[in-house]
Design an enzyme around this catalytic site. Structure first.
Site, PDB file in Angstrom:
ATOM      1  N   LYS A 215      37.827  66.732  -4.130  1.00  0.00           N
ATOM      2  CA  LYS A 215      39.018  67.286  -4.783  1.00  0.00           C
ATOM      3  C   LYS A 215      38.649  68.506  -5.625  1.00  0.00           C
ATOM      4  O   LYS A 215      39.272  69.562  -5.531  1.00  0.00           O
ATOM      5  CB  LYS A 215      39.697  66.219  -5.646  1.00  0.00           C
ATOM      6  CG  LYS A 215      40.981  66.711  -6.304  1.00  0.00           C
ATOM      7  CD  LYS A 215      41.559  65.664  -7.258  1.00  0.00           C
ATOM      8  CE  LYS A 215      42.099  64.455  -6.562  1.00  0.00           C
ATOM      9  NZ  LYS A 215      42.819  63.544  -7.486  1.00  0.00           N
ATOM     10  N   GLU A 221      27.074  64.563  -5.433  1.00  0.00           N
ATOM     11  CA  GLU A 221      26.559  64.013  -4.176  1.00  0.00           C
ATOM     12  C   GLU A 221      27.146  64.738  -2.973  1.00  0.00           C
ATOM     13  O   GLU A 221      26.435  65.094  -2.025  1.00  0.00           O
ATOM     14  CB  GLU A 221      26.870  62.513  -4.079  1.00  0.00           C
ATOM     15  CG  GLU A 221      26.220  61.656  -5.158  1.00  0.00           C
ATOM     16  CD  GLU A 221      27.113  61.452  -6.366  1.00  0.00           C
ATOM     17  OE1 GLU A 221      26.899  60.470  -7.095  1.00  0.00           O
ATOM     18  OE2 GLU A 221      28.025  62.276  -6.593  1.00  0.00           O
ATOM     19  N   GLY A 276      41.266  58.611  -5.618  1.00  0.00           N
ATOM     20  CA  GLY A 276      40.398  58.675  -4.443  1.00  0.00           C
ATOM     21  C   GLY A 276      40.472  57.461  -3.551  1.00  0.00           C
ATOM     22  O   GLY A 276      40.537  57.568  -2.320  1.00  0.00           O
ATOM     23  N   ARG A 277      40.504  56.283  -4.156  1.00  0.00           N
ATOM     24  CA  ARG A 277      40.497  55.058  -3.344  1.00  0.00           C
ATOM     25  C   ARG A 277      41.863  54.763  -2.725  1.00  0.00           C
ATOM     26  O   ARG A 277      41.999  53.807  -1.959  1.00  0.00           O
ATOM     27  CB  ARG A 277      40.019  53.879  -4.187  1.00  0.00           C
ATOM     28  CG  ARG A 277      40.820  53.616  -5.453  1.00  0.00           C
ATOM     29  CD  ARG A 277      40.091  52.645  -6.376  1.00  0.00           C
ATOM     30  NE  ARG A 277      40.771  52.432  -7.642  1.00  0.00           N
ATOM     31  CZ  ARG A 277      40.629  53.227  -8.710  1.00  0.00           C
ATOM     32  NH1 ARG A 277      39.871  54.294  -8.639  1.00  0.00           N
ATOM     33  NH2 ARG A 277      41.260  52.943  -9.835  1.00  0.00           N
ATOM     34  N   GLU A 362      36.957  48.802  -8.252  1.00  0.00           N
ATOM     35  CA  GLU A 362      37.100  50.000  -9.060  1.00  0.00           C
ATOM     36  C   GLU A 362      38.458  50.010  -9.761  1.00  0.00           C
ATOM     37  O   GLU A 362      38.601  50.544 -10.863  1.00  0.00           O
ATOM     38  CB  GLU A 362      36.933  51.252  -8.198  1.00  0.00           C
ATOM     39  CG  GLU A 362      36.760  52.532  -9.015  1.00  0.00           C
ATOM     40  CD  GLU A 362      36.313  53.713  -8.178  1.00  0.00           C
ATOM     41  OE1 GLU A 362      35.092  53.923  -8.053  1.00  0.00           O
ATOM     42  OE2 GLU A 362      37.187  54.417  -7.633  1.00  0.00           O
ATOM     43  N   HIS A 393      27.546  32.122  10.539  1.00  0.00           N
ATOM     44  CA  HIS A 393      26.140  31.766  10.707  1.00  0.00           C
ATOM     45  C   HIS A 393      25.275  32.346   9.601  1.00  0.00           C
ATOM     46  O   HIS A 393      24.060  32.448   9.760  1.00  0.00           O
ATOM     47  CB  HIS A 393      25.659  32.232  12.083  1.00  0.00           C
ATOM     48  CG  HIS A 393      26.321  31.502  13.206  1.00  0.00           C
ATOM     49  ND1 HIS A 393      25.781  30.360  13.781  1.00  0.00           N
ATOM     50  CD2 HIS A 393      27.498  31.718  13.837  1.00  0.00           C
ATOM     51  CE1 HIS A 393      26.592  29.923  14.724  1.00  0.00           C
ATOM     52  NE2 HIS A 393      27.643  30.723  14.783  1.00  0.00           N
ATOM     53  N   LYS A 518      26.675  58.727 -13.863  1.00  0.00           N
ATOM     54  CA  LYS A 518      26.617  60.051 -13.245  1.00  0.00           C
ATOM     55  C   LYS A 518      26.197  61.109 -14.268  1.00  0.00           C
ATOM     56  O   LYS A 518      25.406  62.008 -13.968  1.00  0.00           O
ATOM     57  CB  LYS A 518      27.971  60.403 -12.638  1.00  0.00           C
ATOM     58  CG  LYS A 518      28.313  59.593 -11.403  1.00  0.00           C
ATOM     59  CD  LYS A 518      29.777  59.707 -11.029  1.00  0.00           C
ATOM     60  CE  LYS A 518      30.171  61.110 -10.661  1.00  0.00           C
ATOM     61  NZ  LYS A 518      31.581  61.172 -10.186  1.00  0.00           N
TER      62      LYS A 518
END
Length: 557
Positions: A215, A221, A276-277, A362, A393, A518
């Protein structure tokens, strides 16, 4: 071992008579077994369900009664849930710590809808971006958009992190059945260089398009990986002008996008009222549209919208997101469950639990209420899971016979996208769904010591082969996994998260908890990169780790 019921406390929420009534109710109900509840109400499985937007929810195997549901709905009313839903759809600034509206519902509103933000209808802006995405996607898919050397684009790499990555990755994997198979789609998020190297190792830069999703176009990153992609592309193509043909941006920062070398006509925007999510159905989903085409992408948006409308207009007692949200409150706060297992019996949904981890944790991993007080009740259970039957399993042992109560969400589809005959003349999908249904039954009812003994089991082994049952689960069924269904399923969980946040009186739409690490990383990175031995002022552990890392790095170099 039964988990303890939450103790009485003194926050405004837990002082509510509706909360205290649920605490009193949880005591005796917590001692009743699902076997007893089904025996007392043989039609329970036909009665405790709800349906909307192509999804069928069976919640009869949750440890609830009609009285439980009545008390939960009274709590929702006391917490103003109906008003909070209306406020979100109205565009009120319900993200209070960031002073923003929360309008992911506008991303999938139909063209004629009217949703105001600060007196301006935002739907035309959303539709304009979708139209630009569709036009660009069609050019890439039909080969009329070519790379710098004139070669057709055959590879698409989306670079982002968090919500700019998990949503597109999940959607691509979920809808791979509908994707353009002659094209390769990959995703890079980790600042670990291995992620980028492995994603590009076997690709031709002349045939590769990068989508940079940020954005602000400043996310460390994402921009680190974007610069790696730029260098990789230029090393092969040798011309700065190639960047404009091999990179597009999903961003709102035209200055930084242009500085990078991306033509701003190839910049697709979104808005600060989308977290964002919650953004996979915005321009962040450009990779999804490139994979499945604009028509399928719009079908996914229609599925989102169908669930939005159900959530907005359906009475609370029949409302799927409300019911799932309130059941999550019941399990976490009154039965003491700390986690939720999400178990999709559909291999294409293999990344769905990872996507839900961000969406749920979050959003609701908060310990401060909207009025700034520390909460004294549990919020934000841990979400995790794997596709069935693989999980059966590995970790199902703990769910069946462990000491922790783990509610489960089973997700299944009645039609296979890839029918395969099994050796006995049936279909493998039937076997898959038989496992889903059997697991929910086994968790609910278990197997008594008397039943185990009647099978001739030696007495010493009877305790080991006894299953207590009474493990709660819900089952979500749909006809098949298609774009519309995926949209409805994601919207169901989005709104369920909101319902829980309303009850807990927390802001489900900020994420301050990701910022501190961060910020410290920037300082630490500078200290690690320093050519001198920097003076460190962290704690003794952090100082020692930095010095040891520098020493070993320099020794190996």
């Amino acid at each position: 071992m039964e988990p303890s019921v939450s103790a009485p406390s003194s926050s405004p929420l837990t002082r509510r008579p509706q909360w205290q009534a649920l605490q009193e109710h949880a005591g005796p109900l917590g001692r009743r077994h699902l076997r007893e509840l089904f025996a007392a109400d043989p039609a329970r499985g036909e009665r405790l369900h709800a349906e909307a937007a192509g999804l069928y929810l069976d919640y009869s195997k949750q440890r609830v009664t009609g009285e439980t549901l009545r008390l939960l709905l009274e709590l929702a009313g006391a917490c103003g849930l109906h008003e909070r839903i209306a406020a979100m759809f109205r565009g009120d600034r319900i993200n209070t710590t960031e002073d923003r509206p929360v309008l992911h519902v506008a991303l999938r509103a139909p063209a004629g809808a009217h949703i105001d933000v600060d007196g301006r209808n935002v739907v035309p802006e959303v539709q304009a971006v979708l139209d630009r995405m569709a036009a660009f996607s069609e050019r890439v898919r039909d080969g009329s958009w070519t790379g710098h050397t004139g070669k057709r684009v055959r590879n698409v790499i989306s670079i982002g992190i968090g919500g700019s990555d998990l949503g597109p990755v999940m959607a691509y994997e979920a809808l791979r059945h509908y994707s353009r198979r002659e094209m390769t789609f990959r995703f890079v998020s980790n600042v670990d260089g291995t992620d980028f190297v492995e994603a590009t190792r076997d690709l031709d830069p002349a045939e590769t398009l990068f989508i940079i999703c940020s954005k602000t176009f400043t996310t460390l990153e994402t921009l680190t990986n974007a610069q790696a992609a730029r260098a990789w592309c230029l090393q092969a193509l040798g011309d700065e002008r190639a960047i404009a043909k091999h990179f597009v941006a999903v961003s709102t920062n035209a200055t930084e996008v242009q500085k990078f070398g991306i033509d701003t006509t190839r910049m697709f925007g979104f808005w600060d009222w989308v977290g964002g999510r919650y953004s996979m159905d915005s321009a962040i989903g450009l990779s999804t549209m490139l994979a499945i085409g604009a028509d399928n992408f719009r079908a996914m948006l229609a599925g989102f919208h169908a669930m939005d409308e159900h959530f907005r207009s359906t009475p609370l007692q029949h409302n799927l997101p409300v019911l799932t949200g309130l059941l999550a409150i019941w399990n976490a706060n009154f039965l003491g469950a700390a986690t939720v297992a999400v178990l999709p019996y559909e291999h294409y949904l293999k990344r769905f639990p990872a996507y839900l981890q961000q969406l749920t944790m979050e959003s609701n991993g908060k310990h401060i209420s909207l009025d700034g007080a520390r909460v004294d009740y549990a919020t934000g259970p841990i979400y995790w899971g794997e596709p069935g039957t693989n999980g059966q399993h590995s970790f199902y042992q703990l769910i069946h016979q462990g000491t922790r109560l783990i509610p489960c969400d089973f997700i299944g589809f009645c039609r296979a996208l890839n029918p395969m005959p099994d050796p006995h003349g049936g279909d493998q999908h039937d076997l898959l769904m038989a496992n889903l249904i059997a697991q929910s039954e086994a968790l609910a009812f278990g197997k008594t010591a008397a039943e185990v003994t009647a099978e001739g089991t030696p007495a010493a082994l009877v305790p080991h082969r006894t299953f207590e049952g009474n493990r709660p689960s819900s089952t979500i069924l749909a006809e098949r996994l298609d774009p519309h269904t995926l949209g409805a399923l994601v919207a169901l969980y989005e709104h369920s998260v909101f319902v829980q946040g309303v009850i807990w009186n927390i802001d489900s739409f900020d994420q301050w908890g990701v910022e501190l690490g961060k910020a410290l990383a920037k300082r630490t990175a500078a200290e690690i990169a320093s050519s001198n031995d920097p003076e460190l002022s962290h704690d003794s552990s952090t100082n020692t780790l930095i010095r040891r890392y520098r020493r070993l790095r320099e020794a190996s170099a």
